[in-house]
Design a protein around this motif. Structure first.
Motif, PDB file in Angstrom:
ATOM      1  N   VAL A   1       0.823  -1.207   0.000  1.00  0.00           N
ATOM      2  CA  VAL A   1       0.000   0.000   0.000  1.00  0.00           C
ATOM      3  C   VAL A   1       0.855   1.255   0.000  1.00  0.00           C
ATOM      4  O   VAL A   1       1.965   1.271   0.541  1.00  0.00           O
ATOM      5  N   THR A   2       0.315   2.302  -0.618  1.00  0.00           N
ATOM      6  CA  THR A   2       0.919   3.627  -0.543  1.00  0.00           C
ATOM      7  C   THR A   2       0.105   4.459   0.447  1.00  0.00           C
ATOM      8  O   THR A   2      -1.112   4.607   0.286  1.00  0.00           O
ATOM      9  N   LEU A   3       0.772   4.979   1.467  1.00  0.00           N
ATOM     10  CA  LEU A   3       0.106   5.716   2.542  1.00  0.00           C
ATOM     11  C   LEU A   3       0.456   7.198   2.472  1.00  0.00           C
ATOM     12  O   LEU A   3       1.440   7.591   1.841  1.00  0.00           O
ATOM     13  N   ILE A   4      -0.361   8.001   3.143  1.00  0.00           N
ATOM     14  CA  ILE A   4      -0.054   9.403   3.373  1.00  0.00           C
ATOM     15  C   ILE A   4       0.083   9.604   4.877  1.00  0.00           C
ATOM     16  O   ILE A   4      -0.237   8.698   5.664  1.00  0.00           O
TER      17      ILE A   4
ATOM     18  N   THR B   1       5.461   4.137   0.493  1.00  0.00           N
ATOM     19  CA  THR B   1       4.926   2.880  -0.017  1.00  0.00           C
ATOM     20  C   THR B   1       5.468   1.743   0.840  1.00  0.00           C
ATOM     21  O   THR B   1       6.676   1.647   1.057  1.00  0.00           O
ATOM     22  N   TYR B   2       4.571   0.883   1.308  1.00  0.00           N
ATOM     23  CA  TYR B   2       4.918  -0.104   2.319  1.00  0.00           C
ATOM     24  C   TYR B   2       4.430  -1.507   1.962  1.00  0.00           C
ATOM     25  O   TYR B   2       3.439  -1.676   1.245  1.00  0.00           O
ATOM     26  N   LYS B   3       5.129  -2.477   2.522  1.00  0.00           N
ATOM     27  CA  LYS B   3       4.629  -3.838   2.620  1.00  0.00           C
ATOM     28  C   LYS B   3       4.244  -4.056   4.084  1.00  0.00           C
ATOM     29  O   LYS B   3       5.059  -3.832   4.985  1.00  0.00           O
TER      30      LYS B   3
ATOM     31  N   TYR C   1       2.173  -7.479  13.736  1.00  0.00           N
ATOM     32  CA  TYR C   1       2.210  -6.930  12.386  1.00  0.00           C
ATOM     33  C   TYR C   1       3.563  -6.285  12.171  1.00  0.00           C
ATOM     34  O   TYR C   1       4.282  -5.959  13.130  1.00  0.00           O
ATOM     35  N   MET C   2       3.948  -6.109  10.903  1.00  0.00           N
ATOM     36  CA  MET C   2       5.214  -5.478  10.560  1.00  0.00           C
ATOM     37  C   MET C   2       5.010  -4.599   9.331  1.00  0.00           C
ATOM     38  O   MET C   2       4.357  -5.006   8.374  1.00  0.00           O
ATOM     39  N   MET C   3       5.570  -3.402   9.366  1.00  0.00           N
ATOM     40  CA  MET C   3       5.531  -2.484   8.230  1.00  0.00           C
ATOM     41  C   MET C   3       6.958  -2.198   7.779  1.00  0.00           C
ATOM     42  O   MET C   3       7.820  -1.911   8.602  1.00  0.00           O
TER      43      MET C   3
END
Length: 449
Positions: free
Chosen positions: A205-208, A246-248, A258-260
């Protein structure tokens, strides 16, 4: 055999040498560079899964080889099915002090060794192959090279099941929040996908800047936050602060964690963004149906490579121009045009195919094409195009193919249905996630901020 979902790989130890080889009619002499020692994990049994093929498998680091004079040193990681390296294949090469490999690259070597993940195949799914490292000064070695000792690696290929790439399917879980979709007010949650491990899911996902949580079925019946910001899932817990990028995201329901991690693949080069000097790399999007990463892109005459996270830590070129990804490999020449590029880390290949690339054009984006190319969308499934994040201004937009007015869509009636040559679509300034479904004749402009 101990099973691992993320690989540690290739234990290479202190260099010792006792042979010489001939290459291109140059007789190389072996030399033992002082202090040339590898540092990595100590595992020797590995389980490889297609569902995680794009993940980083391992980074190998070492102290520089010293050949007695100040010079750059080239390092090649080699694999061998026979074990004696008469069939040596260069897995990756670099002039730095580390080599990164994806799980897909490692699976490719295993399959060359005759392994097969298909349970109905007569081929075994467990076996072994050998690896070593070659070092030589400069670009050619000038008659000097060095090899490490040989390491035998035991591997197992996990069975592929299901209907998606490697059995991958959309999961019921998603990413919601001000950092993704305005808490559900700006489109569906960011999609998680299944993996080879039960109750472990992955999203790209791409986050803001903002906050997120994880919830099931796009509703507030079952959700997780993180009360202590410690990577532990808490039912109904506190929002998780995030910064733009942008993250996995890996969600482990069974372990309650969870892991980012920063995670993106992009196109870089003189054929796209002046090697990063003219903007970010061309962003790849994940296609779960094929377990590949894709990008719809407009290229110019030049050369390109593929790199991770818009930096020169992990990159792939193509030495030999045979469609195979080579770590740190040669630049790939390209001609001006519109293309779909696909990276397949399951078999370590890529493709560049000429195609129609749909994009957003208008006074609300690029002054109807007068202020740069359209905002390109990527075909993530047949006739479904997606792009994020588009920065729009007050104005109007339409969709057109290949930065040209030969084919375009508007919306006559402002009802969310695309119409060939239809009316302009009014937009207000903000950040948008864009989805164009040509098959069903619909579109979405989800304003997230």
């Amino acid at each position: 055999m101990k099973k691992l979902s993320i690989l540690g790989l290739f234990i290479l130890a202190l260099i010792s040498f006792n042979s010489c080889e001939t290459e291109d009619d140059v007789v190389f002499t072996t030399q033992e560079p002082e202090g040339f020692v590898f540092t990595n994990s100590t595992l020797d049994n590995y389980v490889l899964a297609a569902a995680t093929s794009s993940n980083l498998g391992e980074r190998f680091t070492w102290v520089s080889a010293d050949f007695g004079a100040p010079t750059n040193v080239t390092y090649e990681l080699q694999s061998s099915v026979s074990g004696d390296f008469t069939d040596a294949t260069v897995v990756s090469s670099t002039t730095s002090n580390e080599i990164a490999m994806t799980i897909g690259q490692m699976m490719s070597v295993a399959m060359e060794a005759g392994l097969d993940a298909d349970p109905d195949s007569p081929e075994p799914n467990t076996g072994s192959f050998s690896v070593r490292l070659r070092a030589y000064p400069g670009d050619t070695g000038s008659g000097t090279e060095a090899f490490s000792n040989v390491m035998v690696l035991n591997v197992e290929l996990l069975e592929s099941t299901g209907t998606g790439g490697g059995g991958i399917m959309p999961a019921s879980w998603g990413v919601v929040g001000s950092g993704y979709n305005d808490w559900g007010g700006a489109g569906p949650d960011g999609q998680f996908y299944t993996t080879s491990t039960a109750d472990v899911f992955v999203a790209y996902v791409t986050l803001i800047d903002g906050e997120i949580k994880f919830r099931e079925n796009n509703e507030w019946v079952n959700d997780f936050g993180d009360d202590g910001a410690d990577g532990t899932l808490d039912a109904g817990g506190a929002n998780i602060a995030v910064t733009a990028g942008t993250y996995k995201i890996t969600l482990d329901i069974a372990a309650g964690t969870y892991m980012m991690e920063d995670f993106s693949w992009g196109v870089v080069g003189s054929g796209y963004n002046d090697w990063g000097g003219a903007g970010p790399d061309g962003k790849f999007y994940y296609d779960y149906t094929t377990d590949t990463f894709k990008v719809g892109i407009r290229l110019v005459d030049g050369e390109i490579k593929f790199r991770q996270n818009n930096e020169w830590v992990t990159d792939f070129g193509d030495t030999g121009l045979d469609g195979t990804l080579d770590g740190g490999g040669d630049n790939i020449p390209v001609s001006a045009g519109h293309y779909q590029i696909t990276l397949n880390f399951n078999d370590n290949t890529y493709s560049i195919e000429s195609t129609d690339v749909w994009g957003v054009v208008g006074s609300g984006y690029n002054d109807w094409g007068g202020a740069g190319p359209d905002f390109a969308l990527t075909q993530i499934q047949p006739d479904v195009y997606y792009g994020d994040i588009a920065t729009l201004v007050d104005g109007e937009v339409k969709f057109r193919a290949n930065n040209d007015w030969a084919s375009d869509y508007g919306d006559t009636g402002a009802d969310g249905t695309i119409d060939a040559g239809g009316d302009n679509i009014a937009v207000t300034a903000g950040l948008y996630r864009v989805r164009l479904d040509v098959a069903n004749g619909t579109y979405q402009l989800n304003k997230i901020q």
